[in-house]
Enzyme design. Structure first.
Site, PDB file in Angstrom:
ATOM      1  N   GLY A  13       0.855  -1.191   0.000  1.00 44.64           N
ATOM      2  CA  GLY A  13       0.000   0.000   0.000  1.00 44.64           C
ATOM      3  C   GLY A  13       0.889   1.239   0.000  1.00 44.64           C
ATOM      4  N   TYR A  44      -8.432   2.074  -2.458  1.00 41.22           N
ATOM      5  CA  TYR A  44      -9.837   2.480  -2.382  1.00 41.22           C
ATOM      6  C   TYR A  44     -10.031   3.864  -1.786  1.00 41.22           C
ATOM      7  CZ  TYR A  44     -10.417  -2.334  -3.637  1.00 41.22           C
ATOM      8  OH  TYR A  44     -10.339  -3.522  -4.318  1.00 41.22           O
ATOM      9  N   GLY A  48      -8.969  11.868   0.070  1.00 38.80           N
ATOM     10  CA  GLY A  48      -7.695  12.500  -0.243  1.00 38.80           C
ATOM     11  C   GLY A  48      -6.711  12.511   0.901  1.00 38.80           C
ATOM     12  N   GLU A 113     -13.400  17.909   5.043  1.00 34.16           N
ATOM     13  CA  GLU A 113     -14.051  16.717   5.590  1.00 34.16           C
ATOM     14  C   GLU A 113     -14.307  16.936   7.070  1.00 34.16           C
ATOM     15  OE1 GLU A 113     -11.778  13.222   4.555  1.00 34.16           O
ATOM     16  OE2 GLU A 113     -11.896  13.669   2.425  1.00 34.16           O
ATOM     17  N   ASP A 220      -2.661  -8.986   9.593  1.00 33.21           N
ATOM     18  CA  ASP A 220      -1.548  -9.956   9.622  1.00 33.21           C
ATOM     19  C   ASP A 220      -0.284  -9.394  10.282  1.00 33.21           C
ATOM     20  OD1 ASP A 220      -3.332 -11.423   8.150  1.00 33.21           O
ATOM     21  OD2 ASP A 220      -2.202 -11.350   6.283  1.00 33.21           O
ATOM     22  N   HIS A 241     -16.544   4.286   9.592  1.00 36.41           N
ATOM     23  CA  HIS A 241     -16.869   5.411   8.711  1.00 36.41           C
ATOM     24  C   HIS A 241     -18.380   5.561   8.710  1.00 36.41           C
ATOM     25  CE1 HIS A 241     -17.120   8.066   5.288  1.00 36.41           C
ATOM     26  NE2 HIS A 241     -15.805   8.142   5.246  1.00 36.41           N
ATOM     27  N   ARG A 288     -15.714  11.941  12.864  1.00 36.72           N
ATOM     28  CA  ARG A 288     -16.315  10.671  12.489  1.00 36.72           C
ATOM     29  C   ARG A 288     -16.919   9.869  13.621  1.00 36.72           C
ATOM     30  NH1 ARG A 288     -12.278   8.261   8.115  1.00 36.72           N
ATOM     31  NH2 ARG A 288     -12.850   9.996   6.775  1.00 36.72           N
ATOM     32  N   HIS A 349     -13.757   0.766   9.329  1.00 42.27           N
ATOM     33  CA  HIS A 349     -13.041   1.464   8.270  1.00 42.27           C
ATOM     34  C   HIS A 349     -11.544   1.565   8.531  1.00 42.27           C
ATOM     35  CE1 HIS A 349     -12.559   4.409   5.072  1.00 42.27           C
ATOM     36  NE2 HIS A 349     -12.075   5.310   5.906  1.00 42.27           N
ATOM     37  N   GLU A 373      -1.191   1.965   8.283  1.00 46.18           N
ATOM     38  CA  GLU A 373      -2.286   1.620   9.199  1.00 46.18           C
ATOM     39  C   GLU A 373      -1.900   0.549  10.212  1.00 46.18           C
ATOM     40  OE1 GLU A 373      -6.005   1.349   7.135  1.00 46.18           O
ATOM     41  OE2 GLU A 373      -7.045   0.562   8.902  1.00 46.18           O
ATOM     42  N   ARG A 384      -9.171   9.092  14.482  1.00 43.76           N
ATOM     43  CA  ARG A 384      -8.388   9.724  13.407  1.00 43.76           C
ATOM     44  C   ARG A 384      -9.176  10.832  12.712  1.00 43.76           C
ATOM     45  NH1 ARG A 384      -8.001   8.617   7.664  1.00 43.76           N
ATOM     46  NH2 ARG A 384      -9.556   7.004   7.996  1.00 43.76           N
ATOM     47  N   LEU A 390      -3.419   8.674   4.983  1.00 40.93           N
ATOM     48  CA  LEU A 390      -2.480   8.631   3.854  1.00 40.93           C
ATOM     49  C   LEU A 390      -1.274   9.499   4.185  1.00 40.93           C
ATOM     50  CD1 LEU A 390      -5.072   8.890   0.923  1.00 40.93           C
ATOM     51  CD2 LEU A 390      -3.827   6.843   1.654  1.00 40.93           C
TER      52      LEU A 390
HETATM   53  P1  FAD Z   1      -2.715  -0.862   2.795  1.00 42.92           P
HETATM   54  O1  FAD Z   1      -2.890   0.156   1.747  1.00 42.92           O
HETATM   55  O2  FAD Z   1      -3.922  -1.533   3.290  1.00 42.92           O
HETATM   56  O3  FAD Z   1      -1.708  -1.981   2.238  1.00 42.92           O
HETATM   57  C1  FAD Z   1      -1.500  -3.165   2.950  1.00 42.92           C
HETATM   58  C2  FAD Z   1      -0.689  -4.105   2.088  1.00 42.92           C
HETATM   59  O4  FAD Z   1      -0.214  -5.206   2.854  1.00 42.92           O
HETATM   60  C3  FAD Z   1      -1.464  -4.714   0.926  1.00 42.92           C
HETATM   61  O5  FAD Z   1      -0.632  -4.700  -0.199  1.00 42.92           O
HETATM   62  C4  FAD Z   1      -1.709  -6.161   1.391  1.00 42.92           C
HETATM   63  O6  FAD Z   1      -1.898  -7.074   0.346  1.00 42.92           O
HETATM   64  C5  FAD Z   1      -0.428  -6.417   2.148  1.00 42.92           C
HETATM   65  N1  FAD Z   1      -0.474  -7.499   3.135  1.00 42.92           N
HETATM   66  C6  FAD Z   1      -1.293  -7.618   4.206  1.00 42.92           C
HETATM   67  N2  FAD Z   1      -1.001  -8.739   4.896  1.00 42.92           N
HETATM   68  C7  FAD Z   1       0.029  -9.333   4.252  1.00 42.92           C
HETATM   69  C8  FAD Z   1       0.768 -10.530   4.456  1.00 42.92           C
HETATM   70  N3  FAD Z   1       0.506 -11.386   5.463  1.00 42.92           N
HETATM   71  N4  FAD Z   1       1.770 -10.840   3.584  1.00 42.92           N
HETATM   72  C9  FAD Z   1       2.044 -10.028   2.530  1.00 42.92           C
HETATM   73  N5  FAD Z   1       1.359  -8.895   2.281  1.00 42.92           N
HETATM   74  C10 FAD Z   1       0.376  -8.558   3.131  1.00 42.92           C
HETATM   75  N6  FAD Z   1      -7.279   7.561   4.315  1.00 42.92           N
HETATM   76  C11 FAD Z   1      -7.028   8.837   4.002  1.00 42.92           C
HETATM   77  O7  FAD Z   1      -6.122   9.460   4.571  1.00 42.92           O
HETATM   78  N7  FAD Z   1      -7.773   9.466   3.039  1.00 42.92           N
HETATM   79  C12 FAD Z   1      -8.771   8.841   2.365  1.00 42.92           C
HETATM   80  O8  FAD Z   1      -9.400   9.425   1.495  1.00 42.92           O
HETATM   81  C13 FAD Z   1      -9.077   7.512   2.699  1.00 42.92           C
HETATM   82  N8  FAD Z   1     -10.101   6.866   2.096  1.00 42.92           N
HETATM   83  C14 FAD Z   1     -10.294   5.539   2.373  1.00 42.92           C
HETATM   84  C15 FAD Z   1     -11.297   4.848   1.700  1.00 42.92           C
HETATM   85  C16 FAD Z   1     -11.465   3.493   1.908  1.00 42.92           C
HETATM   86  C17 FAD Z   1     -12.548   2.750   1.188  1.00 42.92           C
HETATM   87  C18 FAD Z   1     -10.618   2.812   2.820  1.00 42.92           C
HETATM   88  C19 FAD Z   1     -10.786   1.343   3.047  1.00 42.92           C
HETATM   89  C20 FAD Z   1      -9.654   3.501   3.520  1.00 42.92           C
HETATM   90  C21 FAD Z   1      -9.486   4.863   3.307  1.00 42.92           C
HETATM   91  N9  FAD Z   1      -8.502   5.575   3.986  1.00 42.92           N
HETATM   92  C22 FAD Z   1      -8.276   6.881   3.674  1.00 42.92           C
HETATM   93  C23 FAD Z   1      -7.575   4.900   4.873  1.00 42.92           C
HETATM   94  C24 FAD Z   1      -6.272   4.640   4.097  1.00 42.92           C
HETATM   95  O9  FAD Z   1      -6.580   4.308   2.767  1.00 42.92           O
HETATM   96  C25 FAD Z   1      -5.471   3.514   4.690  1.00 42.92           C
HETATM   97  O10 FAD Z   1      -5.353   3.652   6.061  1.00 42.92           O
HETATM   98  C26 FAD Z   1      -4.064   3.524   4.086  1.00 42.92           C
HETATM   99  O11 FAD Z   1      -4.165   3.481   2.691  1.00 42.92           O
HETATM  100  C27 FAD Z   1      -3.287   2.338   4.597  1.00 42.92           C
HETATM  101  O12 FAD Z   1      -2.111   2.216   3.834  1.00 42.92           O
HETATM  102  P2  FAD Z   1      -1.087   1.071   4.214  1.00 42.92           P
HETATM  103  O13 FAD Z   1       0.006   1.154   3.221  1.00 42.92           O
HETATM  104  O14 FAD Z   1      -0.768   1.129   5.628  1.00 42.92           O
HETATM  105  O15 FAD Z   1      -1.932  -0.292   4.034  1.00 42.92           O
HETATM  106  C1  SIN Z   2     -13.418   9.444   2.914  1.00 44.62           C
HETATM  107  O1  SIN Z   2     -13.168   9.764   1.758  1.00 44.62           O
HETATM  108  O2  SIN Z   2     -14.459   9.758   3.497  1.00 44.62           O
HETATM  109  C2  SIN Z   2     -12.407   8.648   3.645  1.00 44.62           C
HETATM  110  C3  SIN Z   2     -11.393   9.554   4.186  1.00 44.62           C
HETATM  111  C4  SIN Z   2     -10.598   8.874   5.244  1.00 44.62           C
HETATM  112  O3  SIN Z   2     -10.832   7.722   5.609  1.00 44.62           O
HETATM  113  O4  SIN Z   2      -9.717   9.562   5.764  1.00 44.62           O
END
Ligand code: FAD
Ligand code: SIN
Length: 519
Positions: A13, A44, A48, A113, A220, A241, A288, A349, A373, A384, A390
């Site tokens: 991610g 997803y 922003g 927001e 995980d 959410h 939220r 969420h 996350e 949060r 992000l």
């Molecule tokens: P993730 O993006 O979830 O990536 C996790 C990665 O780890 C994935 O590639 C997964 O396959 C991998 N993984 C997991 N377990 C294992 C394992 N055992 N072995 C190998 N790989 C593994 N936040 C904002 O700030 N603004 C927004 O607009 C916003 N909108 C959102 C909308 C939605 C629908 C969602 C669900 C969340 C939103 N969030 C938003 C929250 C934000 O998107 C996430 O908190 C953030 O993207 C997390 O990033 P990350 O890199 O930590 O994890």
């Molecule tokens: C949203 O677009 O409402 C999600 C934003 C976030 O989770 O920070």
């Protein structure tokens, strides 16, 4: 099979990809991801990424908004660091090729927001996550020092424990030497020995029955770190959410971004009554935790299965321009959001807690870092602020990179690591046993550890979870290892942590609302 690598990154991610790009000039990098490289919560993200960029805004305002949303228990030093370094990290994303929407006058089109006192959210239409992933993946795929292993499942971290030392939660100087990971194409377990290991495995939404998170979000990394005896904290703060599209057949739930409320859409009961003014003077744009709880209360009062988000009074061409993805999605379901209100429900969420890290993203285990996350940085406190996640992912990826690129040459590979021990009679498990346990887990968490909690509900949840825990451990010990079984075990581990930490907190604050402690 053994492999040696300088930087092992688990997860692709925003956190994992950002860290990879930042350290790739300082050593060999391997990213493992259990799905396709582009599948993650990040993909997803709609609303922003928050940062002070306009002349009307100030660091002080962003800091205050973050602290207030977080129930004033965020780590102030962390909040100040994140907010004040945000513009530099945003500039790097833009330099990497991320496109954020602009106004005709060339300035950024900043959204607002819940909980934000100013317009400060940079976004790309309502698909910001896709745009971020696109721009980073282009770079990651072409960097000569980065190896990508898709459909590779990290099973466990390697610590002293794996070469015979007894490691307890009080052991000082626990060290991480890499991870065991399963190649999902043939179920072989590889031993990946690394100097630095970076956990970026995202959240835990799938322990609840309604979630915006894709299936990869099963906690995980947090479970692995917990088993390796890292400190985990703030797990009680699970963010719901307020506005996921009500469509019971669909999992994950489709999100209706909070930015739509920032744009003027209003929450109403099914009968058309605006209810948020009863709960908070910021109405539909309160933080939220407050909005989700108010919706939950209204649904319980009316017996309705959803409330409405009414965007019908918004200017049509602007609605279409800002939210094309949501508009299309609803149209595909025969819902014209310019004419009819959108049925919405709260959905699990985001996890505010996770693996405890310091300002550099270092965990309590040597050479183990965590970001995004899966990490608990202290930024979010009890709740949060929208679009700060992000931001946290890129800021902490940068900090971890700054520290680890200096350390890397001083760390030696450990040569004592043994391959995965798979001794004993192992039989393939019956899938029904796993899916049924998963369903029960979701029910327990949803019914007893959701938006509104109580001491008796938490006690019941723990009792029932203990049964699932025991059954799953038995299954794990006698079955051939599979990603499904590992995910179930990890989910039970993190659910246990949510319940235990919720029981320990004797107050209602932010996302942890316990009716036995009404302040
Ligand atoms: P993730 O993006 O979830 O990536 C996790 C990665 O780890 C994935 O590639 C997964 O396959 C991998 N993984 C997991 N377990 C294992 C394992 N055992 N072995 C190998 N790989 C593994 N936040 C904002 O700030 N603004 C927004 O607009 C916003 N909108 C959102 C909308 C939605 C629908 C969602 C669900 C969340 C939103 N969030 C938003 C929250 C934000 O998107 C996430 O908190 C953030 O993207 C997390 O990033 P990350 O890199 O930590 O994890
Ligand atoms: C949203 O677009 O409402 C999600 C934003 C976030 O989770 O920070």
């Amino acid at each position: 099979m053994q492999k040696k690598i300088d930087f092992l990154i688990i997860g692709s991610g925003l956190a994992g990809l950002s860290y990879a790009l930042k350290v790739a000039d300082y050593g060999k990098v391997c990213i493992i991801s259990k799905s396709n490289l582009d599948e993650s919560n990040t993909r997803y993200a709609q609303g922003g990424i928050a940062s002070v960029t306009s002349e009307y805004d100030s660091y002080q305002k962003h800091i205050e908004d973050t602290l207030i949303a977080g129930g004033n228990i965020s780590n102030k030093e962390v909040v100040e660091m994140v907010v004040s370094t945000a513009p530099a990290r945003i500039k790097e994303l833009i330099d990497l090729g991320t496109n954020f929407d602009k106004l005709p006058n060339g300035k950024y089109d900043l959204a607002k927001e819940g909980g934000h006192s100013e317009h400060r959210i940079l976004h790309h239409k309502d698909i910001t996550g896709q745009e971020l992933i696109r721009s980073l993946i282009e770079r990651v795929r072409t960097h000569k020092n980065i190896e990508i292993k898709e459909h590779f499942f990290a099973v466990d971290l390697i610590t002293q424990h794996h070469f015979g030392k007894i490691v307890t939660r009080n052991t000082k100087n626990i060290e991480c030497f890499g991870a065991y990971a399963m190649d999902m194409k043939n179920n072989n377990i590889e031993t990946i020995i690394s100097k630095i290991t970076y956990i970026a495995t995202g959240g835990i939404g799938n322990i609840y029955n309604v979630t915006t998170n894709p299936p990869i979000a099963t906690g995980d990394g947090i479970a692995m770190a917990y088993r390796a005896k890292a400190k985990i904290n703030n797990m009680e703060f699970v963010q719901f959410h307020p506005t996921a599209l009500y469509n019971p057949k669909e999992r994950p739930s489709f999100l209706i971004t909070e930015a739509m409320r920032g744009f003027g859409a209003i929450l109403k009961t099914k009968d058309g009554v605006e209810f948020m003014k009863k709960y908070d003077k910021r109405e539909s744009l309160a933080p939220r935790d407050i909005v989700a709880r108010s919706i939950d209360t209204e649904m319980k009062l009316t017996g309705d299965e959803y409330v409405h988000l009414d965007a019908t009074s918004l200017n049509f061409s602007e609605l279409l321009n800002h939210f094309p993805n949501i508009y299309k999605k609803c149209m595909d379901l025969d819902l014209d959001i310019a004419k009819k209100p959108i049925p919405v429900v709260p959905a699990a969420h985001y996890l505010c807690g996770g693996i405890n890290v310091n300002l550099s993203g270092q965990t309590t285990i040597k050479n183990l870092y965590a970001g995004g996350e899966s990490a608990s940085t202290g930024l979010h406190g009890a709740n949060r602020l929208a679009s700060n996640s992000l931001l946290e992912a890129v800021v902490f990826a940068h900090n971890s990179a700054e520290e680890t690129k200096k350390l890397i040459d001083s760390i030696k590979f450990n040569d004592k690591i043994k391959d995965w021990n798979d001794e004993g009679t192992k039989l393939p498990e019956e899938m029904i046993l796993i899916t049924q346990e998963y369903k029960e887990l979701e029910q327990i968490m949803t019914n007893y550890v959701g938006i509104v909690r109580s001491n008796i509900r938490l006690k019941r949840a723990l009792k029932r979870l203990e049964i699932l825990f025991q059954e799953t451990e038995d299954l794990y010990n006698k079955s051939v290892l599979s990603p499904d079984l590992c995910e179930l075990r990890n989910s039970i581990n993190v659910a246990f942590l949510v319940i235990k930490m919720a029981m320990k907190r004797k107050e209602s604050i932010g996302l942890h609302f316990n009716i036995d402690y009404m302040n």
